[in-house]
Each structure stands twice: as C-alpha cells, then as structure tokens.
Motif scaffolding. Sequence first.
Motif, mmCIF file in Angstrom:
data_model
loop_
_atom_site.group_PDB
_atom_site.id
_atom_site.type_symbol
_atom_site.label_atom_id
_atom_site.label_comp_id
_atom_site.label_asym_id
_atom_site.label_seq_id
_atom_site.Cartn_x
_atom_site.Cartn_y
_atom_site.Cartn_z
ATOM 1 N N LYS A 194 -0.476 -5.440 -15.703
ATOM 2 C CA LYS A 194 0.616 -6.345 -15.318
ATOM 3 C C LYS A 194 1.923 -5.861 -15.935
ATOM 4 C CE LYS A 194 -2.187 -10.539 -14.724
ATOM 5 N NZ LYS A 194 -2.004 -10.611 -13.255
ATOM 6 N N ARG A 195 1.877 -5.376 -17.187
ATOM 7 C CA ARG A 195 3.098 -4.873 -17.833
ATOM 8 C C ARG A 195 3.488 -3.500 -17.289
ATOM 9 N NH1 ARG A 195 2.391 -9.271 -18.691
ATOM 10 N NH2 ARG A 195 3.006 -10.593 -20.431
ATOM 11 N N LEU A 196 2.523 -2.732 -16.838
ATOM 12 C CA LEU A 196 2.811 -1.441 -16.218
ATOM 13 C C LEU A 196 3.523 -1.652 -14.884
ATOM 14 C CD1 LEU A 196 2.612 1.590 -15.740
ATOM 15 C CD2 LEU A 196 0.188 1.272 -15.163
ATOM 16 N N GLY A 197 3.043 -2.596 -14.096
ATOM 17 C CA GLY A 197 3.719 -2.997 -12.862
ATOM 18 C C GLY A 197 3.961 -1.881 -11.862
ATOM 19 N N LEU A 198 2.915 -1.144 -11.516
ATOM 20 C CA LEU A 198 3.072 -0.029 -10.587
ATOM 21 C C LEU A 198 3.543 -0.455 -9.202
ATOM 22 C CD1 LEU A 198 -0.028 2.203 -11.398
ATOM 23 C CD2 LEU A 198 2.366 2.807 -11.722
ATOM 24 N N ASP A 199 3.280 -1.700 -8.826
ATOM 25 C CA ASP A 199 3.692 -2.145 -7.490
ATOM 26 C C ASP A 199 5.209 -2.163 -7.330
ATOM 27 O OD1 ASP A 199 3.927 -4.223 -9.302
ATOM 28 O OD2 ASP A 199 3.377 -5.775 -7.868
ATOM 29 N N SER A 200 5.942 -2.135 -8.453
ATOM 30 C CA SER A 200 7.410 -2.126 -8.378
ATOM 31 C C SER A 200 7.995 -0.715 -8.472
ATOM 32 C CB SER A 200 7.995 -2.999 -9.503
ATOM 33 O OG SER A 200 7.752 -2.415 -10.773
ATOM 34 N N PHE A 201 7.128 0.285 -8.642
ATOM 35 C CA PHE A 201 7.610 1.668 -8.733
ATOM 36 C C PHE A 201 8.064 2.154 -7.354
ATOM 37 C CE2 PHE A 201 5.748 3.914 -12.680
ATOM 38 C CZ PHE A 201 5.848 2.762 -13.446
ATOM 39 N N MET A 215 0.864 -1.176 0.000
ATOM 40 C CA MET A 215 0.000 0.000 0.000
ATOM 41 C C MET A 215 0.902 1.227 0.000
ATOM 42 S SD MET A 215 -2.980 1.423 -0.069
ATOM 43 C CE MET A 215 -4.222 0.237 0.427
ATOM 44 N N PRO A 216 0.825 2.048 -1.022
ATOM 45 C CA PRO A 216 1.665 3.246 -1.084
ATOM 46 C C PRO A 216 1.449 4.150 0.127
ATOM 47 C CG PRO A 216 0.595 2.829 -3.192
ATOM 48 C CD PRO A 216 -0.024 1.900 -2.214
ATOM 49 N N GLU A 217 2.483 4.896 0.455
ATOM 50 C CA GLU A 217 2.410 5.775 1.622
ATOM 51 C C GLU A 217 1.372 6.864 1.432
ATOM 52 O OE1 GLU A 217 5.342 8.707 4.265
ATOM 53 O OE2 GLU A 217 6.158 7.471 2.634
ATOM 54 N N HIS A 218 1.290 7.394 0.204
ATOM 55 C CA HIS A 218 0.338 8.471 -0.082
ATOM 56 C C HIS A 218 -0.659 8.017 -1.137
ATOM 57 C CE1 HIS A 218 2.723 11.255 2.271
ATOM 58 N NE2 HIS A 218 3.816 10.884 1.599
ATOM 59 N N ASP A 224 8.448 5.048 -4.459
ATOM 60 C CA ASP A 224 7.450 6.041 -4.058
ATOM 61 C C ASP A 224 7.520 7.326 -4.884
ATOM 62 O OD1 ASP A 224 6.420 4.375 -2.140
ATOM 63 O OD2 ASP A 224 7.599 5.218 -0.493
ATOM 64 N N GLU A 225 8.723 7.773 -5.191
ATOM 65 C CA GLU A 225 8.873 9.002 -5.975
ATOM 66 C C GLU A 225 8.281 8.843 -7.372
ATOM 67 O OE1 GLU A 225 12.425 12.001 -7.556
ATOM 68 O OE2 GLU A 225 12.893 10.395 -6.138
ATOM 69 N N ALA A 226 8.470 7.670 -7.962
ATOM 70 C CA ALA A 226 7.926 7.406 -9.295
ATOM 71 C C ALA A 226 6.403 7.278 -9.248
ATOM 72 C CB ALA A 226 8.544 6.137 -9.877
ATOM 73 N N TYR A 272 -16.005 5.354 -12.398
ATOM 74 C CA TYR A 272 -15.346 6.495 -11.763
ATOM 75 C C TYR A 272 -15.006 7.638 -12.713
ATOM 76 C CZ TYR A 272 -14.506 3.831 -7.423
ATOM 77 O OH TYR A 272 -14.645 3.127 -6.243
ATOM 78 N N GLY A 273 -15.222 7.475 -13.992
ATOM 79 C CA GLY A 273 -14.878 8.516 -14.957
ATOM 80 C C GLY A 273 -13.416 8.468 -15.328
ATOM 81 N N LEU A 274 -12.589 9.258 -14.644
ATOM 82 C CA LEU A 274 -11.139 9.235 -14.833
ATOM 83 C C LEU A 274 -10.483 9.082 -13.469
ATOM 84 C CD1 LEU A 274 -10.185 11.933 -17.509
ATOM 85 C CD2 LEU A 274 -9.768 9.472 -17.632
ATOM 86 N N LEU A 275 -9.448 8.250 -13.436
ATOM 87 C CA LEU A 275 -8.763 7.956 -12.184
ATOM 88 C C LEU A 275 -7.270 8.221 -12.298
ATOM 89 C CD1 LEU A 275 -10.506 4.544 -11.463
ATOM 90 C CD2 LEU A 275 -10.678 6.559 -9.974
ATOM 91 N N ARG A 276 -6.689 8.622 -11.190
ATOM 92 C CA ARG A 276 -5.236 8.639 -11.054
ATOM 93 C C ARG A 276 -4.817 7.289 -10.476
ATOM 94 N NH1 ARG A 276 -5.550 14.025 -7.542
ATOM 95 N NH2 ARG A 276 -7.295 12.738 -6.809
ATOM 96 N N PRO A 277 -3.598 6.841 -10.713
ATOM 97 C CA PRO A 277 -3.201 5.502 -10.246
ATOM 98 C C PRO A 277 -3.245 5.314 -8.738
ATOM 99 C CG PRO A 277 -1.321 6.708 -11.141
ATOM 100 C CD PRO A 277 -2.542 7.464 -11.528
ATOM 101 N N LEU A 278 -3.130 6.400 -7.959
ATOM 102 C CA LEU A 278 -3.148 6.266 -6.504
ATOM 103 C C LEU A 278 -4.520 6.583 -5.893
ATOM 104 C CD1 LEU A 278 0.347 7.673 -5.438
ATOM 105 C CD2 LEU A 278 -0.342 5.305 -5.889
ATOM 106 N N ASP A 279 -5.515 6.806 -6.730
ATOM 107 C CA ASP A 279 -6.878 6.996 -6.228
ATOM 108 C C ASP A 279 -7.394 5.690 -5.636
ATOM 109 O OD1 ASP A 279 -7.019 9.635 -6.989
ATOM 110 O OD2 ASP A 279 -8.160 9.253 -8.832
ATOM 111 N N LEU A 280 -7.928 5.740 -4.437
ATOM 112 C CA LEU A 280 -8.455 4.541 -3.796
ATOM 113 C C LEU A 280 -9.838 4.219 -4.352
ATOM 114 C CD1 LEU A 280 -7.428 5.149 -0.064
ATOM 115 C CD2 LEU A 280 -6.352 3.620 -1.729
#
Length: 256
Positions: free
Chosen positions: A86-93, A18-21, A95-97, A112-120
């Motif tokens: 799966k190819r994007l693989g955000l879980d390996s980014f 779970m990302p910090e932010h 925190d800064e990325a 949801y319309g449009l989402l940012r990757p860290l939107d819950l």
Amino acid sequence: MQILLACAKTMTSEISRMPEHTTIPEFQSQASANAMSMGCYSVADLENMLKVNNAIASETWHRYHDFFVDSTRVPAGMAYDGIVFKRLGLDSFPDEALAYANTHLNICSFLYGLLRPLDLINPYRLEGHVELQVNGGKSMFESWRPLLTDYLISKTQADDGILVNLASDEMRLLFDWRKVAKSVNVITPVFKVEKQGRLRTVVVYAKMCRGAMTRHILLNRLSDPGGLATFDYEGFTYSPELSASPSSPLFVLPAL
C-alpha cells in the motif's frame, strides 16, 4: 541498484489499472507444479498446513483450484495487498516508472520464488515451512534456496552489484544469505522509533517504511547507496551517528 522485498499474505485480484506491458514469472513452471501439489489437499489439510482458520483455508482451496484460470492473473506488485505494498503504491506509477521498477524490484514468494512487479500471478497462500512431495519433501525454504541464490546474485551483479534488502528477516531463508552477502554489496536499512529514551522496532512502522523507501528508490532511480540518506517518511529520517555501519543505515522516528 536491485531491491529485495517480501510478499504479503493478503492478496487481491481487483486492481485499479492493468499496465500496458506485463511479464511472465521467471519460475512459472515451478510455481505451477507447487500450485498443482497444493490443490490436492483438502480444506482441513490446508487449515493444518498453513496454520490458518477455516475461512482462510477454504479461500485458499478455491484459489488453488482456480489457479490456472488466466482471467484471475494480475501483476504481482499490485496483487499483494499488505501494508508494504500500500505504501509502495505501484498503481500510481506512470508506465515508464513501472518499466523501471520491473527491472529493479524483486519480490520474494514461497510459491513463485522471485517475482518482478509486472509478473502476472494468481492469488495464493503458502508458507515457507510447508513441505511438498513435488519438491522431494523439502520445505519451500530448502527447495528454493539453490535456484534463488544464484539467480539473485547474477541479477544484482549484472546491474551495479548493490542489493537493498527491504525484505523481512524470514525471507533470507530462501537464499544462501552468506553467499549473497559475499557476492554483492547488501544494504539493509533499519527503521526504529524512539520511545522512553530507547530505540525500538515497531513492526507496522517498519513495514510502512519498507514500502515507502522502495517507492523512493524507484521513482528517483537511485543508484548510489548514499542517496538512501535522502529518504524522509512520516518523520523517519536518516541518523548517521546512530547507524551501525554503511550497510545498515538507521532511520529514526524521534519521540514527540
């Protein structure tokens, strides 16, 4: 440089970290109204509306009935479980990325319309053709179009005016695409495989490349469209001589 990506049908609540932010979806109130409306339907109704089998309809029913449980919410970029993500693989980014991705990646969603990757978000299932009374009986495509068009244009113009469209063609229907194309510099990469002397689109490869290119752009923080030419994935490389125009760069996997 802003990136547009399509959501995936398959989703998960089980993530490796779970990302910090994290952030709240821009259109959370509309999503909640859509979810409440979907929660009023029976399993049989959902099976017919979404054109899915009974097992998927039953899972969807439970998801909408648990929609307002905070503990099931995970970042959108990690919740979607399709080939692209799966190819994007955000879980390996790092925190800064992830923070950078959250200001440059836009994920289309019928709920949801449009989402940012860290939107819950909560797991769900919805299709663009579904018509809900909460939206005046309009399809999800029609109901989102006025909101999302100006939002995407404004966000892209506030950056550098460049939008890399790596979403499926269907997602264009969520926007007044002619208005988007007139307002910002839209670049839509194309991925093809050479077979028997002809170039063909292979859906699974196209999805893999969309995810991999999104990762490439974000981790390298590309801002110049020319930087897309450096993309190289599993044999796919940029082909300037075969590209129709700078706005449609072609990446080809040569025949073996």
